[in-house]
Scaffold this active site. Structure first.
Site, PDB file in Angstrom:
ATOM      1  N   ASN A  29       0.842  -1.302  -0.057  1.00  0.00           N
ATOM      2  CA  ASN A  29       0.006   0.057  -0.058  1.00  0.00           C
ATOM      3  C   ASN A  29       0.912   1.367   0.054  1.00  0.00           C
ATOM      4  O   ASN A  29       1.814   1.332   0.723  1.00  0.00           O
ATOM      5  CB  ASN A  29      -1.020  -0.082   1.069  1.00  0.00           C
ATOM      6  CG  ASN A  29      -1.802   1.194   1.037  1.00  0.00           C
ATOM      7  OD1 ASN A  29      -2.758   1.127   0.423  1.00  0.00           O
ATOM      8  ND2 ASN A  29      -1.663   2.261   1.773  1.00  0.00           N
ATOM      9  N   TYR A  33       0.777  10.481   4.172  1.00  0.00           N
ATOM     10  CA  TYR A  33      -0.051  10.626   5.536  1.00  0.00           C
ATOM     11  C   TYR A  33       0.948  11.640   6.224  1.00  0.00           C
ATOM     12  O   TYR A  33       2.301  11.415   5.968  1.00  0.00           O
ATOM     13  CB  TYR A  33      -0.045   9.543   6.454  1.00  0.00           C
ATOM     14  CG  TYR A  33      -0.653   8.354   5.924  1.00  0.00           C
ATOM     15  CD1 TYR A  33      -1.915   8.362   5.312  1.00  0.00           C
ATOM     16  CD2 TYR A  33       0.221   7.005   5.433  1.00  0.00           C
ATOM     17  CE1 TYR A  33      -2.539   7.094   4.695  1.00  0.00           C
ATOM     18  CE2 TYR A  33      -0.375   6.013   4.954  1.00  0.00           C
ATOM     19  CZ  TYR A  33      -1.713   6.083   4.451  1.00  0.00           C
ATOM     20  OH  TYR A  33      -2.345   4.793   3.834  1.00  0.00           O
ATOM     21  N   TRP A  47      -2.540   8.669  10.455  1.00  0.00           N
ATOM     22  CA  TRP A  47      -3.507   8.361   9.358  1.00  0.00           C
ATOM     23  C   TRP A  47      -4.702   7.851  10.210  1.00  0.00           C
ATOM     24  O   TRP A  47      -4.975   7.340  11.225  1.00  0.00           O
ATOM     25  CB  TRP A  47      -2.854   7.259   8.946  1.00  0.00           C
ATOM     26  CG  TRP A  47      -2.355   6.143   9.881  1.00  0.00           C
ATOM     27  CD1 TRP A  47      -2.635   5.610  10.712  1.00  0.00           C
ATOM     28  CD2 TRP A  47      -0.991   5.055   9.235  1.00  0.00           C
ATOM     29  NE1 TRP A  47      -2.069   4.473  11.527  1.00  0.00           N
ATOM     30  CE2 TRP A  47      -1.173   4.303  10.531  1.00  0.00           C
ATOM     31  CE3 TRP A  47      -0.447   5.032   8.217  1.00  0.00           C
ATOM     32  CZ2 TRP A  47       0.095   3.430  10.688  1.00  0.00           C
ATOM     33  CZ3 TRP A  47       0.539   4.055   8.319  1.00  0.00           C
ATOM     34  CH2 TRP A  47       0.727   3.160   9.572  1.00  0.00           C
ATOM     35  N   ARG A  51      -7.360   3.759   6.456  1.00  0.00           N
ATOM     36  CA  ARG A  51      -6.199   3.784   5.607  1.00  0.00           C
ATOM     37  C   ARG A  51      -5.539   2.428   5.216  1.00  0.00           C
ATOM     38  O   ARG A  51      -5.367   1.902   6.216  1.00  0.00           O
ATOM     39  CB  ARG A  51      -5.445   5.190   5.603  1.00  0.00           C
ATOM     40  CG  ARG A  51      -6.049   6.450   5.667  1.00  0.00           C
ATOM     41  CD  ARG A  51      -6.791   6.970   4.261  1.00  0.00           C
ATOM     42  NE  ARG A  51      -7.271   8.203   4.298  1.00  0.00           N
ATOM     43  CZ  ARG A  51      -8.144   8.299   3.239  1.00  0.00           C
ATOM     44  NH1 ARG A  51      -8.636   7.572   2.433  1.00  0.00           N
ATOM     45  NH2 ARG A  51      -8.569   9.751   3.362  1.00  0.00           N
ATOM     46  N   GLY A  52      -5.087   2.396   4.100  1.00  0.00           N
ATOM     47  CA  GLY A  52      -4.094   1.351   3.878  1.00  0.00           C
ATOM     48  C   GLY A  52      -2.955   0.877   4.950  1.00  0.00           C
ATOM     49  O   GLY A  52      -3.097  -0.189   5.722  1.00  0.00           O
ATOM     50  N   ASP A 142      -4.741  22.407   8.675  1.00  0.00           N
ATOM     51  CA  ASP A 142      -5.512  21.455   7.658  1.00  0.00           C
ATOM     52  C   ASP A 142      -6.062  22.340   6.244  1.00  0.00           C
ATOM     53  O   ASP A 142      -6.205  23.499   6.348  1.00  0.00           O
ATOM     54  CB  ASP A 142      -6.391  20.475   8.092  1.00  0.00           C
ATOM     55  CG  ASP A 142      -7.626  20.868   8.529  1.00  0.00           C
ATOM     56  OD1 ASP A 142      -8.083  22.044   8.214  1.00  0.00           O
ATOM     57  OD2 ASP A 142      -8.258  19.966   9.294  1.00  0.00           O
TER      58      ASP A 142
HETATM   59 MN   LIG Z   1      -4.321   1.816  -0.815  1.00  0.00          MN
END
Ligand SMILES: [Mn+2]
Length: 200
Positions: A29, A33, A47, A51-52, A142
């Site tokens: 993956n 992040y 993360w 998420r992966g 952000d």
């Molecule tokens: Mn992914």
């Protein structure tokens, strides 16, 4: 590393390609992040649990293993774009980057980890996470134009860094449009909305 806003908790890596592997299937993956510098040899990775990378950490923890992570800095922007696109979990971001770029991504093996990174990366950090080791990170400014909160995020330990000769450090920072990250989000929205509409 930069500290983009005065209220940010610390220096952050904003455009790090965070590469992990599923410890059972070996599927890689690649995500982007925020990584906050904590001490001289530790960072934290911010993360979301869906998420992966977070999924891979959960699986490593269930198997009693550390999670190996490679952080590639200064890669082709198309790869960053592919890694930031929310594609299905089982689809490889390397293949997806190939779709954007029209040719495959050339990969090289890491020095100390069983992971592969883009061959033309400017810097590569080889790190691990021990499940359960958490540090407070944030707040960061952000893309909504506000600071986020303080959260417990996995702690990263450095083991090795490699780099090109006279490497260039690629970075950006969050913020409302016209900041770069927000413009990338708008681009992704324009590219994918028609596909989503068709599927829904
Ligand atoms: Mn992914």
């Amino acid at each position: 590393m930069i500290r983009p806003y005065p209220g940010d908790a610390g220096k952050i890596i904003t455009l790090g390609l965070v590469i992990t592997k599923d410890c059972e299937t070996g599927t890689p993956n690649v995500g982007v992040y925020p990584l906050q510098l904590q001490f001289c040899n530790t960072m934290s990775v911010h993360w979301l649990s869906v998420r992966g990378g977070a999924r891979h950490l959960k699986k490593a923890a269930e198997n009693g293993k550390k999670l190996e992570i490679a952080i590639a800095l200064g890669v082709d922007p198309l790869i960053i774009m592919a890694a930031a696109t929310p594609i299905p979990v089982d689809l490889s971001e390397w293949l997806f980057a190939g779709l954007y770029g029209g040719s495959g991504v050339k990969l090289n093996k890491c020095k100390t980890l069983d992971l592969e990174v883009p061959a033309d990366s400017e810097f590569v950090l080889e790190v691990t996470i021990t499940p359960g080791e958490v540090l407070p990170d944030g707040p960061f400014g952000d893309h909504m134009g506000y600071y986020g909160g303080v959260e417990g995020s996995p702690m990263i330990r450095f083991h090795c860094m490699t780099h090109r000769k006279e490497p260039i450090y690629l970075t950006t920072f969050s913020g409302r449009p016209p900041e770069e990250e927000a413009m990338v989000a708008i681009d992704l929205y324009r590219i994918y909305t028609p596909i989503l509409r068709q599927q829904v």
